[in-house]
Motif scaffolding. Structure first.
Motif, PDB file in Angstrom:
ATOM      1  N   GLU A  17       0.798  -1.213   0.000  1.00  0.00           N
ATOM      2  CA  GLU A  17       0.000   0.000   0.000  1.00  0.00           C
ATOM      3  C   GLU A  17       0.839   1.275   0.000  1.00  0.00           C
ATOM      4  O   GLU A  17       0.360   2.335  -0.349  1.00  0.00           O
ATOM      5  CB  GLU A  17      -0.970  -0.005   1.188  1.00  0.00           C
ATOM      6  N   VAL A  20      -5.195  -6.233   1.881  1.00  0.00           N
ATOM      7  CA  VAL A  20      -5.832  -5.060   2.499  1.00  0.00           C
ATOM      8  C   VAL A  20      -6.620  -4.220   1.490  1.00  0.00           C
ATOM      9  O   VAL A  20      -7.341  -3.309   1.873  1.00  0.00           O
ATOM     10  CB  VAL A  20      -4.808  -4.146   3.214  1.00  0.00           C
ATOM     11  N   GLY A  21      -6.464  -4.533   0.189  1.00  0.00           N
ATOM     12  CA  GLY A  21      -7.182  -3.745  -0.800  1.00  0.00           C
ATOM     13  C   GLY A  21      -6.939  -4.271  -2.197  1.00  0.00           C
ATOM     14  O   GLY A  21      -6.269  -5.287  -2.381  1.00  0.00           O
ATOM     15  N   ASP A  43      -8.622   2.272 -11.656  1.00  0.00           N
ATOM     16  CA  ASP A  43      -8.262   3.161 -10.547  1.00  0.00           C
ATOM     17  C   ASP A  43      -7.010   3.966 -10.889  1.00  0.00           C
ATOM     18  O   ASP A  43      -6.900   5.157 -10.579  1.00  0.00           O
ATOM     19  CB  ASP A  43      -7.996   2.356  -9.265  1.00  0.00           C
ATOM     20  N   MET A  54      -6.546   2.702  -3.630  1.00  0.00           N
ATOM     21  CA  MET A  54      -7.016   1.316  -3.572  1.00  0.00           C
ATOM     22  C   MET A  54      -8.410   1.237  -2.972  1.00  0.00           C
ATOM     23  O   MET A  54      -8.843   2.083  -2.208  1.00  0.00           O
ATOM     24  CB  MET A  54      -6.052   0.464  -2.745  1.00  0.00           C
ATOM     25  N   ARG A  55      -9.126   0.192  -3.384  1.00  0.00           N
ATOM     26  CA  ARG A  55     -10.419  -0.084  -2.767  1.00  0.00           C
ATOM     27  C   ARG A  55     -10.194  -1.032  -1.596  1.00  0.00           C
ATOM     28  O   ARG A  55      -9.557  -2.057  -1.754  1.00  0.00           O
ATOM     29  CB  ARG A  55     -11.342  -0.738  -3.789  1.00  0.00           C
ATOM     30  N   ARG A  56     -10.715  -0.632  -0.451  1.00  0.00           N
ATOM     31  CA  ARG A  56     -10.432  -1.420   0.750  1.00  0.00           C
ATOM     32  C   ARG A  56     -11.423  -2.566   0.942  1.00  0.00           C
ATOM     33  O   ARG A  56     -11.138  -3.518   1.659  1.00  0.00           O
ATOM     34  CB  ARG A  56     -10.459  -0.513   1.980  1.00  0.00           C
ATOM     35  N   LYS A  57     -12.579  -2.437   0.316  1.00  0.00           N
ATOM     36  CA  LYS A  57     -13.581  -3.504   0.452  1.00  0.00           C
ATOM     37  C   LYS A  57     -13.360  -4.471  -0.707  1.00  0.00           C
ATOM     38  O   LYS A  57     -13.681  -4.163  -1.843  1.00  0.00           O
ATOM     39  CB  LYS A  57     -14.965  -2.875   0.321  1.00  0.00           C
ATOM     40  N   VAL A  58     -12.751  -5.612  -0.417  1.00  0.00           N
ATOM     41  CA  VAL A  58     -12.430  -6.540  -1.497  1.00  0.00           C
ATOM     42  C   VAL A  58     -13.328  -7.772  -1.410  1.00  0.00           C
ATOM     43  O   VAL A  58     -13.464  -8.377  -0.347  1.00  0.00           O
ATOM     44  CB  VAL A  58     -10.953  -6.994  -1.420  1.00  0.00           C
ATOM     45  N   LYS A 104      -2.151   3.373  -1.497  1.00  0.00           N
ATOM     46  CA  LYS A 104      -3.179   3.389  -0.445  1.00  0.00           C
ATOM     47  C   LYS A 104      -4.224   4.496  -0.653  1.00  0.00           C
ATOM     48  O   LYS A 104      -5.321   4.412  -0.118  1.00  0.00           O
ATOM     49  CB  LYS A 104      -2.553   3.483   0.943  1.00  0.00           C
ATOM     50  N   ASP A 105      -3.860   5.511  -1.471  1.00  0.00           N
ATOM     51  CA  ASP A 105      -4.816   6.590  -1.729  1.00  0.00           C
ATOM     52  C   ASP A 105      -5.900   6.193  -2.730  1.00  0.00           C
ATOM     53  O   ASP A 105      -6.962   6.809  -2.771  1.00  0.00           O
ATOM     54  CB  ASP A 105      -4.088   7.825  -2.281  1.00  0.00           C
ATOM     55  N   ASN A 154      -0.296  -5.908   2.979  1.00  0.00           N
ATOM     56  CA  ASN A 154       0.472  -5.161   3.984  1.00  0.00           C
ATOM     57  C   ASN A 154       1.779  -5.897   4.275  1.00  0.00           C
ATOM     58  O   ASN A 154       2.122  -6.876   3.590  1.00  0.00           O
ATOM     59  CB  ASN A 154      -0.372  -4.954   5.241  1.00  0.00           C
TER      60      ASN A 154
END
Lengths: 502, 130
Positions: free
Chosen positions: A392, A421-422, A428, A446-450, A443-444, A415
């Protein structure tokens, strides 16, 4: 004290039998005691009205001139099974129309016939010496059929598990609409009015016993399909003459996102011969417990969230994890009461008598799951094991480079411990290039809900996830949530021409 | 009372509803809104006595306004009182009376359409009177 079936039938014939509904019985037993109730009550009537998918009927259309041996038959564009004889067919309630999909099906054909509407019959044949005709189209009313015999393989479930949904999206099931995060609970069944719940030992409900079916006098054939009375889930096979039914008690329905079904009104009279019958017919909603099942898990053995009884379900709301949740019934208690009341009237007036089963249903039976000799494909077999990941804290430019080099559109983000984590897609990255704000790192963007899958998940379930979320790839994760592979829409191509389509 | 407000956003993103609240002092409840780059539609709930002043103000701001009289209609010949609609309605429009007959409090409805979609018997429909 004991009574005989003949004594009860004599009282029915004389018009002085005491008949009560299963809903009235608990109060009578509380007031008079068991012996008192036995002396007082002759027959207890039961009733239920709800979706019973496993229903249908046999038709005989009579012979045309020149005659046809119907090989395929459609009624208002709903196919009926015609592998019987020249002009017989069986229509199943859940069979859907070839032209109107889930808005019209076998249940609607049955309801239309009962309502007195005209139904179009279409049939084809290859033609034989004795049956030369190849096609036929004609409009038919119920009265034009020689027989229209409803024959329902599985009706009158003793009780039915309630449904809820742990996932974050809405589910459309045969248990109705299930809101996300346990947003509601749905259930089916009339509780204390249910026929089998009043005779769980099948001492009086069995082959040859009269019943109320769809507003007509019907008969219990015997054990229903998939019956599991030893587990408290008995079912019945029942039959009745469609020509005598009415649409108050037979209603076609569509469960949104699931399909066509038929609401059936079914009631069975139970003769009260001994104290044991008094006890079984005094059953209360509080005594009938079911599990709340999580339909969010798409497997046969779904997890149980908790136990509830019909009194709790009928109250309209209950508690899950400390939150108040509303309940919806899918069957109609009001109409179930009407079935039991109408049946009560039939017996009081002598229209229907009672009898003992000619063949008992085995209360010890338990339904088994399917024996599967060929296992369907699992994610493991088609997933891409070549996993390119990114961390990330790397710059977006590196993500772009990796996407290009790896010839992929999806980069799982991990991570320091290698845990997912994404996810970052080419979309994107492109968006970040077009709008180069202050963002610079993975990390700015990325989609965190995978949405993920696992190696041993059936491919069918992974495909359903792709469709539902409108995405084209799923990271395959292990128990520690580390990425072990990727399943993309392209990998699904491996199913074609491979061993799975033989 | 419920008003269905539609407005164009072509001339810019004017905060129409906020403006109405500020200028009239009427507390507006937005029950449903669908707004994209070119136009918007909002269903708002206001006290009956403020209808005139809110309606006029919205019209001044260039929005068109319709009063919703009937929201949702139940066909009692199709309804079997199953109750599938009860728990899925975000507004708690539906309930059972003591005889387990389905009751509907249409005034609470915000026309989300969810019950129309899922009613197994096709007994619910939208009837919009202007």
């Amino acid at each position: 004290m004991k009574k005989t079936i003949h004594q009860i039938n004599e009282r029915i014939r004389d018009g002085n039998a005491r008949v009560v509904t299963a809903e009235e019985m608990p109060a009578i037993v509380a007031e008079l005691g068991e012996e008192g109730a036995l002396a007082e009550v002759d027959v207890v009537t039961t009733g239920t009205f709800g979706a019973m998918c496993s229903s249908g009927g046999f038709f005989n259309f009579g012979h045309a001139d020149p005659p046809i041996r119907m090989e395929r038959v459609w009624l208002n564009d709903v196919e009926a099974y015609a592998g019987l004889a020249a002009v017989d067919a069986y229509i199943g309630a859940t069979q859907q129309s070839t032209t109107r999909e889930d808005q019209y099906g076998g249940a609607h054909v049955i309801e239309d016939f009962i309502a007195g509407k005209s139904v179009e019959l279409r049939a084809i044949s290859r033609g034989t010496d004795c049956y030369p005709r190849r096609t036929i189209t004609t409009d038919l009313l119920l009265e034009n059929l020689n027989q229209a015999i409803m024959c329902n393989p599985r009706n009158g479930y003793q009780r039915y598990n309630a449904a809820s949904n742990s996932t974050e999206r809405v589910l459309h099931t045969y248990m109705g609409m299930l809101l996300p995060s346990f947003g509601n609970v749905t259930y089916s069944g009339a509780g204390l009015l249910n026929p089998i719940s009043n005779d769980p030992g099948f001492r009086f409900i069995g082959s040859g016993v009269p019943c109320f079916l769809g507003g007509a006098e019907g008969m219990v054939i015997g054990e229903g399909t998939q019956a599991s009375p030893a587990a408290g889930f008995g079912t019945l096979m029942v039959t009745g003459d469609m020509k005598k039914m009415n649409t108050e008690y037979i209603r076609a329905a569509t469960m949104h996102g699931y399909g066509v079904t038929m609401y059936v009104g079914l009631g069975i009279p139970i003769p009260v011969l001994d104290v044991e019958t008094v006890r079984s017919t005094a059953v209360k909603d509080e005594d009938i417990w079911v599990d709340i099942i999580d339909y969010g898990v798409p497997a046969r053995d779904r997890p149980t969230i908790g136990k509830v009884n019909y009194a709790m379900l009928k109250a309209g709301h209950l508690e899950i994890n400390g939150e108040e949740v509303r309940t919806s019934s899918l069957s109609s208690l009001r109409r179930a009461r009407r079935v039991a009341e109408e049946l009560k009237g039939w017996i009081e007036s002598g229209k229907m008598a009672v009898c003992l089963p000619t063949r008992r249903i085995d209360p010890g039976r338990r339904a088994a799951p399917m024996r599967e000799t060929v296992q369907g494909p699992r994610v493991l077999e088609i997933m891409d094991r070549r996993v390119i990941t990114i961390s990330e804290n790397e710059p977006i430019r590196d993500a772009a480079r990796k996407l290009l080099k790896g010839e992929t559109n999806h980069l799982p983000v991990i991570n320091g411990e290698g845990v997912l984590v994404g996810i970052v897609t080419t979309y994107d990255v492109s968006k970040a290039v077009v709008n180069p704000a202050k963002i610079s790192h993975v990390k700015d963007i990325m989609r965190r809900k995978v949405v993920t899958t696992t190696a041993d998940e059936p491919v069918d379930i992974a495909v359903r996830k792709l469709e539902k979320h409108n995405i084209s790839a799923l990271p395959v994760v292990d128990r520690e949530y580390r990425v072990v592979g990727m399943l993309t829409a392209m990998d699904l191509g491996k199913l074609f021409g491979g061993r799975w389509l033989k | 009372m419920k008003l269905l407000v539609t407005f164009s956003r072509k001339e810019g993103k004017k905060p129409i509803i906020a403006q109405v609240v500020r200028d009239t002092g009427v507390l507006v409840n937005v029950e449903r809104a669908l707004i994209d780059s070119s136009e918007g539609e909002a269903l708002i709930d206001i006290p009956d006595e403020s209808c005139r002043i809110v309606k006029d103000k919205l019209a001044d701001l260039g929005a068109s306004v319709r009063i919703l009289e009937e929201e949702i209609s139940l066909d009692e010949t199709e309804c079997v009182d199953c109750g599938a609609c009860i728990s899925i309605c975000p507004q708690e429009v539906f309930s059972f009376d003591e005889e387990f007959r389905l009751r509907m409090d249409a005034k609470r409805c915000v026309l989300c359409g969810r019950c129309i979609e899922i009613c197994p018997h096709g007994a619910l429909s939208r009837r919009v009177d202007i």
